[in-house]
Design a protein around this motif. Structure first.
Motif, PDB file in Angstrom:
ATOM      1  N   ILE A 288     -14.175  -7.973  -7.516  1.00  0.00           N
ATOM      2  CA  ILE A 288     -13.959  -6.836  -8.299  1.00  0.00           C
ATOM      3  C   ILE A 288     -13.415  -7.337  -9.700  1.00  0.00           C
ATOM      4  CG2 ILE A 288     -12.678  -4.630  -8.827  1.00  0.00           C
ATOM      5  CD1 ILE A 288     -14.681  -4.304  -6.669  1.00  0.00           C
ATOM      6  N   ALA A 289     -14.052  -7.026 -10.843  1.00  0.00           N
ATOM      7  CA  ALA A 289     -13.683  -7.594 -11.985  1.00  0.00           C
ATOM      8  C   ALA A 289     -12.322  -7.166 -12.355  1.00  0.00           C
ATOM      9  CB  ALA A 289     -14.447  -7.056 -13.234  1.00  0.00           C
TER      10      ALA A 289
ATOM     11  N   PRO B  17      -9.998  -7.272 -15.601  1.00  0.00           N
ATOM     12  CA  PRO B  17      -9.988  -7.321 -16.929  1.00  0.00           C
ATOM     13  C   PRO B  17      -8.666  -7.745 -17.251  1.00  0.00           C
ATOM     14  CG  PRO B  17     -10.500  -4.932 -16.529  1.00  0.00           C
ATOM     15  CD  PRO B  17     -10.643  -5.821 -15.227  1.00  0.00           C
ATOM     16  N   GLN B  18      -7.773  -7.286 -16.736  1.00  0.00           N
ATOM     17  CA  GLN B  18      -6.310  -7.525 -17.433  1.00  0.00           C
ATOM     18  C   GLN B  18      -6.027  -8.975 -16.804  1.00  0.00           C
ATOM     19  OE1 GLN B  18      -2.573  -4.714 -16.781  1.00  0.00           O
ATOM     20  NE2 GLN B  18      -4.053  -4.373 -14.955  1.00  0.00           N
TER      21      GLN B  18
ATOM     22  N   LYS C  32      -0.065  -5.037  -8.040  1.00  0.00           N
ATOM     23  CA  LYS C  32       0.856  -4.387  -8.073  1.00  0.00           C
ATOM     24  C   LYS C  32       2.051  -4.736  -7.012  1.00  0.00           C
ATOM     25  CE  LYS C  32      -1.600  -0.482  -8.934  1.00  0.00           C
ATOM     26  NZ  LYS C  32      -1.792   0.914  -8.909  1.00  0.00           N
TER      27      LYS C  32
ATOM     28  N   GLN D 295      -3.759   4.831   3.550  1.00  0.00           N
ATOM     29  CA  GLN D 295      -4.433   5.924   2.932  1.00  0.00           C
ATOM     30  C   GLN D 295      -3.912   6.507   1.722  1.00  0.00           C
ATOM     31  OE1 GLN D 295      -2.935   8.664   6.390  1.00  0.00           O
ATOM     32  NE2 GLN D 295      -3.364   6.929   7.707  1.00  0.00           N
ATOM     33  N   PHE D 296      -2.972   5.739   1.061  1.00  0.00           N
ATOM     34  CA  PHE D 296      -2.563   6.440  -0.130  1.00  0.00           C
ATOM     35  C   PHE D 296      -2.334   5.427  -1.323  1.00  0.00           C
ATOM     36  CE2 PHE D 296       1.099   8.243  -2.555  1.00  0.00           C
ATOM     37  CZ  PHE D 296       0.461   9.227  -3.536  1.00  0.00           C
ATOM     38  N   LEU D 297      -1.693   4.255  -0.937  1.00  0.00           N
ATOM     39  CA  LEU D 297      -1.201   3.236  -1.758  1.00  0.00           C
ATOM     40  C   LEU D 297      -2.305   2.454  -2.479  1.00  0.00           C
ATOM     41  CD1 LEU D 297       2.245   2.218  -0.493  1.00  0.00           C
ATOM     42  CD2 LEU D 297       1.927   4.062  -2.295  1.00  0.00           C
ATOM     43  N   ILE D 298      -3.418   2.183  -1.877  1.00  0.00           N
ATOM     44  CA  ILE D 298      -4.466   1.608  -2.416  1.00  0.00           C
ATOM     45  C   ILE D 298      -5.857   2.318  -2.294  1.00  0.00           C
ATOM     46  CG2 ILE D 298      -3.629  -0.906  -1.666  1.00  0.00           C
ATOM     47  CD1 ILE D 298      -5.833  -0.797   0.483  1.00  0.00           C
ATOM     48  N   ASN D 299      -6.768   2.135  -3.184  1.00  0.00           N
ATOM     49  CA  ASN D 299      -7.903   2.580  -3.316  1.00  0.00           C
ATOM     50  C   ASN D 299      -8.885   1.223  -2.474  1.00  0.00           C
ATOM     51  OD1 ASN D 299     -10.710   3.279  -3.513  1.00  0.00           O
ATOM     52  ND2 ASN D 299     -10.434   4.123  -5.429  1.00  0.00           N
TER      53      ASN D 299
ATOM     54  N   VAL E  75     -11.566   0.830  -1.782  1.00  0.00           N
ATOM     55  CA  VAL E  75     -13.023   0.488  -2.587  1.00  0.00           C
ATOM     56  C   VAL E  75     -12.887  -0.850  -3.413  1.00  0.00           C
ATOM     57  CG1 VAL E  75     -14.989   1.389  -4.076  1.00  0.00           C
ATOM     58  CG2 VAL E  75     -13.787   3.068  -2.662  1.00  0.00           C
ATOM     59  N   ILE E  76     -11.626  -0.747  -4.157  1.00  0.00           N
ATOM     60  CA  ILE E  76     -11.470  -1.704  -5.015  1.00  0.00           C
ATOM     61  C   ILE E  76     -10.446  -2.622  -4.916  1.00  0.00           C
ATOM     62  CG2 ILE E  76     -12.675  -0.804  -6.969  1.00  0.00           C
ATOM     63  CD1 ILE E  76     -10.093   0.380  -7.891  1.00  0.00           C
TER      64      ILE E  76
END
Lengths: 225, 86
Positions: free
Chosen positions: B15-16, B18-19, B42, B66-70, B72-73
Motif C-alpha cells: 500500500i503506497a 505518501p507520507q 499510528k 473491528q475498529f482501530l484499523i481498516n 483493507v489497507i
C-alpha cells in the motif's frame, strides 16, 4: 412521483445543503436525516454527503460507520434502494463495507480543491442510468483522502463486473486504475469522490453533475439494473 | 486487572505510503543520509480492565480488527502489559 431523497447528516458533514439544493433544483425533494435516527422510512433514495463525519477522527468514515442510522442505510441498500456516497460519503460507505476498497491519502499529499474531468464507464448504476458511456463530465473535487485502493483480486472483480462507475481522465490523486467511483454488486450503491451536487447549475461553472443526480432521482423507487 | 494496551498500526505492504515517501525524500535535504524504507503508522494506547492477560489481548485484538484499523489497507501489532494488579 417526486422522489424523496434522504441526505444523511453526521456531525461534521458539510455538503448536505449543497445536496439538498441540487436535488431540489433538479425536481426532487430532499430532507436531512440525522445520523442518530434509526430509520430512513419514506426515503426513495439516500445520499451520504461530503464533509468530515465525526471529525474524520481515526480514519475518514471509521466512526460514522457506527452511527445508529447506518443499520437503516444497510437495510435500505440490501433491499435495492439507491444509495450514493459523495466524497466523505464514499469513505463512509467503504468503511461500512457497503462498497469495496478504501480511500487513502492523495499520492501528492495535498488537499485537492479543483475541477477535474471524469469519464462515465458504465450506465447500469443508480448514478449513471441517464448518462452515456464515455461521457466526460467536469466536476469539482475537494479531498485529501481520495486515493482509491483495493487488493488485486478486488480490482480484477470490479473490472470484470463493470463496476468502475467513473474514472479520472487525468488522475489527480494516485487512485488505482484511475478510479473515481465504484458501485456494489447490486449496482444500487455508488460511491465517488467528485461532487456532482456542486456541478448542477451554470452559475456554478458546470452543469455536468446534473445527469448523475437526475439518474439518482430516476432510479429512486425503481429497480436499477 | 488493569492492562495498558499499545496498538501500533501500519499500512500493509504494497500500500503506497505518501507520507513515508515524502519524509524519506526530504531527509537528504536535511543532511540525513542512508535512511530508507520510511513508513508512517499510528500508535494508539489505552487501558483495559480484564481478568487475565489472555483475555486482555483477545479483547484488544478484537477492537483493533473491528475498529482501530481498516484491514483493507492497514495491519497492526497489539501488545498488553499489566499496569496494576488488584
Amino acid at each position: 412521483m417526486v422522489a424523496r431523497v434522504g441526505v444523511i447528516l453526521f456531525p461534521g458533514s458539510n455538503c448536505e445543503l449543497d445536496a439538498l439544493e441540487a436535488i431540489g433544483h433538479l425536481g426532487g425533494t430532499a430532507e436531512l436525516v440525522w445520523h442518530g435516527d434509526r430509520s430512513v422510512e419514506g426515503c426513495d433514495a439516500l445520499v451520504v454527503p461530503g464533509g468530515f463525519a465525526h471529525g474524520d477522527y481515526l480514519r475518514p468514515g471509521a466512526i460514522a460507520r457506527f452511527s445508529p442510522v447506518m443499520d437503516a442505510v444497510r437495510t435500505f441498500a440490501a433491499d435495492g434502494g439507491p444509495v450514493v456516497g459523495i466524497c466523505n460519503g464514499f469513505q463512509v460507505l467503504t468503511e461500512a463495507g457497503l462498497l469495496p476498497g478504501a480511500l487513502q491519502k492523495n499520492a501528492g499529499l495535498k488537499f485537492l480543491c479543483t475541477t477535474i474531468t471524469v469519464r462515465v464507464e458504465t450506465t447500469t448504476t443508480a448514478l449513471t442510468s441517464l448518462a452515456t458511456p464515455g461521457d466526460e463530465l467536469r466536476i469539482p473535487i475537494n479531498h485529501f483522502e481520495g486515493n482509491y485502493t483495493c487488493d488485486a483480486n478486488t480490482l480484477a472483480q470490479l473490472r470484470a463486473e463493470d463496476r468502475v462507475v467513473v474514472r479520472y481522465v487525468d488522475n489527480p490523486n494516485g487512485s488505482v486504475d484511475n478510479i473515481a467511483g465504484v458501485c456494489n454488486e447490486g449496482r444500487n450503491v455508488v460511491g465517488l469522490m467528485p461532487h456532482p451536487e456542486r456541478a448542477c447549475h451554470r452559475l456554478l461553472g458546470s452543469e455536468d453533475g446534473a445527469v448523475l443526480l437526475r439518474s439518482l432521482l430516476a432510479s429512486a423507487g425503481t429497480p436499477v439494473a | 486487572m488493569l492492562f495498558s494496551v499499545l496498538v501500533e498500526t501500519r499500512l500493509r505492504p504494497g500500500i503506497a505510503d505518501p507520507q513515508g515517501a515524502t519524509i524519506e525524500r526530504s531527509l537528504p535535504t536535511l543532511g540525513f543520509e542512508g535512511i530508507r524504507g520510511v513508513r508512517v503508522g499510528k500508535a494508539i494506547r489505552f487501558e483495559l480492565e480484564a481478568p487475565d492477560e489472555t483475555t486482555a489481548l483477545a479483547q484488544a485484538t478484537a477492537v483493533t480488527q473491528q475498529f482501530l484499523i481498516n484491514p483493507v489497507i492497514e495491519a497492526a501489532d497489539v501488545s498488553v502489559a499489566v499496569t496494576e494488579s488488584v
